[in-house]
Scaffold this motif. Sequence first.
Motif, PDB file in Angstrom:
ATOM      1  N   ASN A 133      -5.305  17.039   3.405  1.00  0.00           N
ATOM      2  CA  ASN A 133      -4.535  16.975   2.156  1.00  0.00           C
ATOM      3  C   ASN A 133      -5.440  17.236   0.971  1.00  0.00           C
ATOM      4  O   ASN A 133      -6.557  16.734   0.897  1.00  0.00           O
TER       5      ASN A 133
ATOM      6  N   ALA B   1       0.896  10.913  -1.929  1.00  0.00           N
ATOM      7  CA  ALA B   1       0.365  11.900  -0.996  1.00  0.00           C
ATOM      8  C   ALA B   1       1.316  13.085  -0.929  1.00  0.00           C
ATOM      9  O   ALA B   1       2.526  12.911  -1.024  1.00  0.00           O
ATOM     10  N   PRO B   2       0.780  14.300  -0.789  1.00  0.00           N
ATOM     11  CA  PRO B   2       1.655  15.461  -0.682  1.00  0.00           C
ATOM     12  C   PRO B   2       2.458  15.425   0.613  1.00  0.00           C
ATOM     13  O   PRO B   2       2.049  14.815   1.592  1.00  0.00           O
ATOM     14  N   VAL B   3       3.590  16.083   0.589  1.00  0.00           N
ATOM     15  CA  VAL B   3       4.478  16.077   1.748  1.00  0.00           C
ATOM     16  C   VAL B   3       3.933  17.004   2.822  1.00  0.00           C
ATOM     17  O   VAL B   3       3.503  18.113   2.533  1.00  0.00           O
ATOM     18  N   VAL B   4       3.923  16.517   4.045  1.00  0.00           N
ATOM     19  CA  VAL B   4       3.550  17.342   5.185  1.00  0.00           C
ATOM     20  C   VAL B   4       4.834  17.662   5.943  1.00  0.00           C
ATOM     21  O   VAL B   4       5.606  16.766   6.269  1.00  0.00           O
ATOM     22  N   ARG B   5       5.071  18.942   6.179  1.00  0.00           N
ATOM     23  CA  ARG B   5       6.281  19.312   6.918  1.00  0.00           C
ATOM     24  C   ARG B   5       5.921  19.461   8.385  1.00  0.00           C
ATOM     25  O   ARG B   5       5.058  20.264   8.733  1.00  0.00           O
ATOM     26  N   LEU B   6       6.567  18.666   9.202  1.00  0.00           N
ATOM     27  CA  LEU B   6       6.254  18.693  10.624  1.00  0.00           C
ATOM     28  C   LEU B   6       7.365  19.395  11.387  1.00  0.00           C
ATOM     29  O   LEU B   6       8.544  19.075  11.214  1.00  0.00           O
TER      30      LEU B   6
ATOM     31  N   GLN C 180       0.831  -1.198   0.000  1.00  0.00           N
ATOM     32  CA  GLN C 180       0.000   0.000   0.000  1.00  0.00           C
ATOM     33  C   GLN C 180       0.864   1.245   0.000  1.00  0.00           C
ATOM     34  O   GLN C 180       1.881   1.300   0.692  1.00  0.00           O
ATOM     35  N   LYS C 181       0.440   2.211  -0.770  1.00  0.00           N
ATOM     36  CA  LYS C 181       1.189   3.475  -0.757  1.00  0.00           C
ATOM     37  C   LYS C 181       0.887   4.212   0.538  1.00  0.00           C
ATOM     38  O   LYS C 181      -0.255   4.214   0.999  1.00  0.00           O
ATOM     39  N   PRO C 182       1.909   4.821   1.129  1.00  0.00           N
ATOM     40  CA  PRO C 182       1.647   5.530   2.376  1.00  0.00           C
ATOM     41  C   PRO C 182       0.688   6.702   2.131  1.00  0.00           C
ATOM     42  O   PRO C 182       0.761   7.371   1.108  1.00  0.00           O
ATOM     43  N   LYS C 183      -0.206   6.870   3.111  1.00  0.00           N
ATOM     44  CA  LYS C 183      -1.215   7.919   2.939  1.00  0.00           C
ATOM     45  C   LYS C 183      -0.628   9.301   3.132  1.00  0.00           C
ATOM     46  O   LYS C 183      -1.095  10.267   2.557  1.00  0.00           O
ATOM     47  N   ILE C 184       0.371   9.383   3.973  1.00  0.00           N
ATOM     48  CA  ILE C 184       0.994  10.687   4.182  1.00  0.00           C
ATOM     49  C   ILE C 184       2.498  10.548   4.050  1.00  0.00           C
ATOM     50  O   ILE C 184       3.071   9.543   4.423  1.00  0.00           O
ATOM     51  N   ARG C 185       3.062  11.571   3.487  1.00  0.00           N
ATOM     52  CA  ARG C 185       4.522  11.632   3.444  1.00  0.00           C
ATOM     53  C   ARG C 185       4.948  12.762   4.368  1.00  0.00           C
ATOM     54  O   ARG C 185       4.427  13.873   4.285  1.00  0.00           O
ATOM     55  N   VAL C 186       5.864  12.445   5.227  1.00  0.00           N
ATOM     56  CA  VAL C 186       6.202  13.396   6.284  1.00  0.00           C
ATOM     57  C   VAL C 186       7.655  13.808   6.166  1.00  0.00           C
ATOM     58  O   VAL C 186       8.514  13.015   5.804  1.00  0.00           O
ATOM     59  N   GLN C 187       7.886  15.064   6.429  1.00  0.00           N
ATOM     60  CA  GLN C 187       9.250  15.569   6.434  1.00  0.00           C
ATOM     61  C   GLN C 187       9.424  16.343   7.735  1.00  0.00           C
ATOM     62  O   GLN C 187       8.627  17.217   8.047  1.00  0.00           O
TER      63      GLN C 187
ATOM     64  N   LYS D 288       2.445  16.619 -15.820  1.00  0.00           N
ATOM     65  CA  LYS D 288       1.407  15.667 -15.438  1.00  0.00           C
ATOM     66  C   LYS D 288       0.024  16.256 -15.667  1.00  0.00           C
ATOM     67  O   LYS D 288      -0.877  15.618 -16.191  1.00  0.00           O
TER      68      LYS D 288
ATOM     69  N   GLN E 112       4.959  11.411  13.409  1.00  0.00           N
ATOM     70  CA  GLN E 112       4.057  10.545  12.658  1.00  0.00           C
ATOM     71  C   GLN E 112       3.971   9.199  13.352  1.00  0.00           C
ATOM     72  O   GLN E 112       4.994   8.586  13.661  1.00  0.00           O
TER      73      GLN E 112
END
Lengths: 163, 240
Positions: B20, B31-36, A53-60, A118, B42
């Motif tokens: 989102n 999914a778009p990147v969330v900056r924490l 499954q693709k992750p629902k959120i990408r976090v930085q 895209k 997470q």
Amino acid sequence: MPESTKKPSSKLLAMKFMQRSAESERREELEQVQKKELSTSEWRLEYKGEKLQKPKIRVQYEPSFLGFTDTTTLGRKSYKKFNTDLETTEEDQVSEQRLARETAEEKANEISDKDMGKRYSKGISRVAHSVSKDNKRKQTDGASNAPKRGKSNENGNKFMKPK
Amino acid sequence: MPSELKVVLPGDLIPAADENDKSQMEVDDEAPVVRLGPGLTQVQEDIVSMKAGVLKHQDTGNKWWLESNQRRYVAATGESIIGIVVARLAEYYRVDIGAAQSAILPILAFEGATKKNKPNLIPGTLVYARVILANKDMEAELQCFNPSTGKADGYGELKGGFVIKCSLGLCRRLLNPETPILSFLGEHFPFETAVGMNGRIWVNSEGPKYTILLANAIKNSEYLSEAQCKAMVDSLVDKL
């Protein structure tokens, strides 16, 4: 050739280079056996029709507050010309940082080339039908227009004899 | 831009993932990147707070962070700090920055320092430095010059003056140019400050009485409004 030539003498076998080659042969054999054992013992569990499954959120993560507030990173300040050197560098720095922050914000608002591509590709597939219709119309128009343009060009570029 | 005041406690779910942009998801397939920022983490598919504070959000770059206050400093790259030299070793100084671990400051990380010409700081010296490497498993690394220009730009040894300790929240606020307390004080007499994001503020002025006034005024200003700050500064200056 006599058969005795096939078997090297014990003296020859005792020589160092012969021993070395014999050892390397033995080592190779051993390695092959090991490889075989490994490949037979290795196995993989297979899932049926299951995709990752693709992750629902990408976090930085950004561990510093600097990226979130409009603070100037230079924390030194001088008032009423207590430290004149500092006051001059301070002004430069503040303006520099403001510029950097604003450009960063602008960049964030811009759409990257990849996204644009895209988006366009999506749009094209959606509008493809109407576009193809338009193209046909244009082609017929172009067919009637093209020779005219060519003629006018010829007329314009025609060599004029000086009088 | 931050919309409303929302107080969160440790363990609260943050609605960052829900908001989102759906349309963006279609385009990207990802999914778009969330900056924490500090205080958020997470946990599987949720974003959870780790500290108590006010939740803030910024649309540009989809940033979420917690505006919280604490006294223990956690080093983060890029922050300016005030450190105290603890020891001098062959290649670097060991500097106390108020974090769980001490930091290292290479001897050559000063403006114009070479192997032959390097500053000699004795233990106890104050330095204003920038964190260039911060990692939870390693000692932070400091630098005393601006890498883009190679100049000191205010970093380096702090001579004279006095250091006060305060909360990290107050330090962050003092760095914000909209915070009035320093400019109010600057209207009355000349002085110099260096604010470290590690909860230390260095003040230097023409005499002890000014320095004491500065230290008191800055410490008191933490929970005062702009008008109250002005009144406090005026009353303190009257007593000089």
